[in-house]
Design an enzyme around this catalytic site. Structure first.
Site, PDB file in Angstrom:
ATOM      1  N   GLY A  71      90.945  56.892 -34.781  1.00  0.00           N
ATOM      2  CA  GLY A  71      91.586  58.057 -33.906  1.00  0.00           C
ATOM      3  C   GLY A  71      90.972  59.213 -34.297  1.00  0.00           C
ATOM      4  CD  GLN A 107      91.614  64.498 -36.258  1.00  0.00           C
ATOM      5  OE1 GLN A 107      91.635  63.604 -35.412  1.00  0.00           O
ATOM      6  NE2 GLN A 107      91.090  64.336 -37.466  1.00  0.00           N
ATOM      7  CG  HIS A 144      95.369  65.435 -35.470  1.00  0.00           C
ATOM      8  ND1 HIS A 144      95.355  66.376 -36.740  1.00  0.00           N
ATOM      9  CD2 HIS A 144      95.004  64.402 -35.934  1.00  0.00           C
ATOM     10  CE1 HIS A 144      94.852  65.480 -37.609  1.00  0.00           C
ATOM     11  NE2 HIS A 144      94.678  64.154 -37.146  1.00  0.00           N
ATOM     12  CB  CYS A 146      93.572  62.232 -41.477  1.00  0.00           C
ATOM     13  SG  CYS A 146      93.345  63.462 -40.175  1.00  0.00           S
ATOM     14  CG  LEU A 147      87.966  60.417 -38.977  1.00  0.00           C
ATOM     15  CD1 LEU A 147      87.606  60.519 -37.615  1.00  0.00           C
ATOM     16  CD2 LEU A 147      87.012  60.036 -40.008  1.00  0.00           C
ATOM     17  CG  HIS A 168      97.596  60.354 -37.411  1.00  0.00           C
ATOM     18  ND1 HIS A 168      97.439  60.292 -38.954  1.00  0.00           N
ATOM     19  CD2 HIS A 168      96.357  60.964 -37.320  1.00  0.00           C
ATOM     20  CE1 HIS A 168      96.611  60.870 -39.402  1.00  0.00           C
ATOM     21  NE2 HIS A 168      95.770  61.334 -38.444  1.00  0.00           N
ATOM     22  CD  GLU A 169      94.441  60.634 -34.020  1.00  0.00           C
ATOM     23  OE1 GLU A 169      94.265  61.694 -34.091  1.00  0.00           O
ATOM     24  OE2 GLU A 169      94.048  59.705 -34.997  1.00  0.00           O
TER      25      GLU A 169
HETATM   26  C1  QAP Z   1      94.565  58.011 -38.103  1.00  0.00           C
HETATM   27  O1  QAP Z   1      92.609  57.997 -39.090  1.00  0.00           O
HETATM   28  C2  QAP Z   1      95.405  56.900 -38.691  1.00  0.00           C
HETATM   29  O2  QAP Z   1      89.786  59.581 -45.570  1.00  0.00           O
HETATM   30  C3  QAP Z   1      93.142  57.763 -37.792  1.00  0.00           C
HETATM   31  O3  QAP Z   1      87.060  59.109 -45.992  1.00  0.00           O
HETATM   32  C4  QAP Z   1      94.993  56.276 -39.837  1.00  0.00           C
HETATM   33  O4  QAP Z   1      90.622  57.166 -38.675  1.00  0.00           O
HETATM   34  C5  QAP Z   1      96.311  56.184 -37.908  1.00  0.00           C
HETATM   35  C6  QAP Z   1      88.926  57.732 -42.364  1.00  0.00           C
HETATM   36  C7  QAP Z   1      95.715  55.402 -40.485  1.00  0.00           C
HETATM   37  C8  QAP Z   1      97.010  55.155 -38.357  1.00  0.00           C
HETATM   38  C9  QAP Z   1      96.733  54.991 -39.718  1.00  0.00           C
HETATM   39  C10 QAP Z   1      89.712  58.545 -43.323  1.00  0.00           C
HETATM   40  C11 QAP Z   1      87.338  57.826 -42.499  1.00  0.00           C
HETATM   41  C12 QAP Z   1      89.376  57.751 -41.035  1.00  0.00           C
HETATM   42  C13 QAP Z   1      88.959  58.832 -44.510  1.00  0.00           C
HETATM   43  C14 QAP Z   1      91.021  57.666 -39.417  1.00  0.00           C
HETATM   44  C15 QAP Z   1      87.605  58.489 -44.688  1.00  0.00           C
HETATM   45  C16 QAP Z   1      86.825  58.051 -43.699  1.00  0.00           C
HETATM   46  C17 QAP Z   1      90.695  57.897 -40.569  1.00  0.00           C
HETATM   47 CO    CO Z   2      94.092  62.478 -38.233  1.00  0.00          CO
END
Ligand code: QAP
Ligand code: CO
Length: 199
Positions: A74, A79, A165, A119-120, A161-162
């Site tokens: 996501g 972001q 943001h 989270c990215l 979550h999104e």
């Molecule tokens: C949000 O998060 C989310 O720490 C999206 O080093 C996450 O795409 C919603 C990511 C979990 C529901 C459940 C995170 C990539 C990606 C990191 C992501 C990383 C590399 C996170």
């Molecule tokens: Co995020």
């Protein structure tokens, strides 16, 4: 905004979008820089998209490419420092089911779930967050047409979550202050080390 051109992904993505769209906006795909916590720009409240046009679709393409490349499931426009109410999500195994949300809104239907979120914008850190289990979502799609859907499980977590943001809220706001401050200190230290390394 800084663009990093990535030609190998361009051809792959061009094939996908061409199948779905009558007309693909010109310009090559671009990877966008992702803001990282505690960057204050992540606290900006995004504004509603007034009209879904070619520019919106170009932004959506760049956001999808940036999310797939990360890789992530996501990404909200906030972001990448674009403060419009736009989100891209893809929780599919094969990363071929993009969900586009423009001006999304949701209401909670029922239940609670705990999920280990990342989270990215908070790279390398994962913490359990409690959110609604089942929601009803309304948004505009890539063509500007409104749609409605029910979500549960991981998709419901991701949507909540999104949309957080877009309101300047991060998943670390849902955990203890102690944990949040610890993550903040570590990321600030990492950012400083990277700046030094780049000189
Ligand atoms: C949000 O998060 C989310 O720490 C999206 O080093 C996450 O795409 C919603 C990511 C979990 C529901 C459940 C995170 C990539 C990606 C990191 C992501 C990383 C590399 C996170
Ligand atoms: Co995020």
């Amino acid at each position: 905004m800084q663009y990093k051109h990535n030609l190998s992904n361009f051809f792959l993505y061009f094939t996908i979008t061409n199948r779905q769209l009558d007309q693909q906006p010109t310009g090559i795909m671009a990877l966008l820089d992702i803001l990282e916590f505690p960057d204050p720009r992540l606290r900006t409240k995004a504004k509603a998209v007034a009209e879904v046009n070619a520019g919106t679709r170009k932004l959506l393409d760049d956001m999808l490419e940036t999310m797939y490349e990360a890789p992530g499931i996501g990404l909200a426009a906030t972001q990448i420092n674009v403060h419009q109410r736009i989100v891209v999500i893809d929780i599919s195994e094969d990363k071929n089911q993009p969900l586009i949300l423009i001006n999304p809104e949701y209401r909670i239907i029922e239940g609670e779930q705990d999920y280990e979120e990342g989270c990215l914008s908070v790279p390398g850190y994962y913490e359990s967050v409690t959110r609604a289990e089942k929601i009803q979502l309304n948004a505009l799609d890539r063509e500007g047409n409104s749609f409605e859907m029910e979500c549960n499980g991981l998709l419901a977590v991701c949507v909540q979550h999104e949309i957080d943001h877009l309101n300047g809220i991060l998943f670390v706001d849902h955990i203890s202050k102690l944990k949040r401050e610890r993550i903040k200190a570590k990321l600030v230290k990492a950012h400083k080390a990277e700046l030094k390394h780049r000189r």
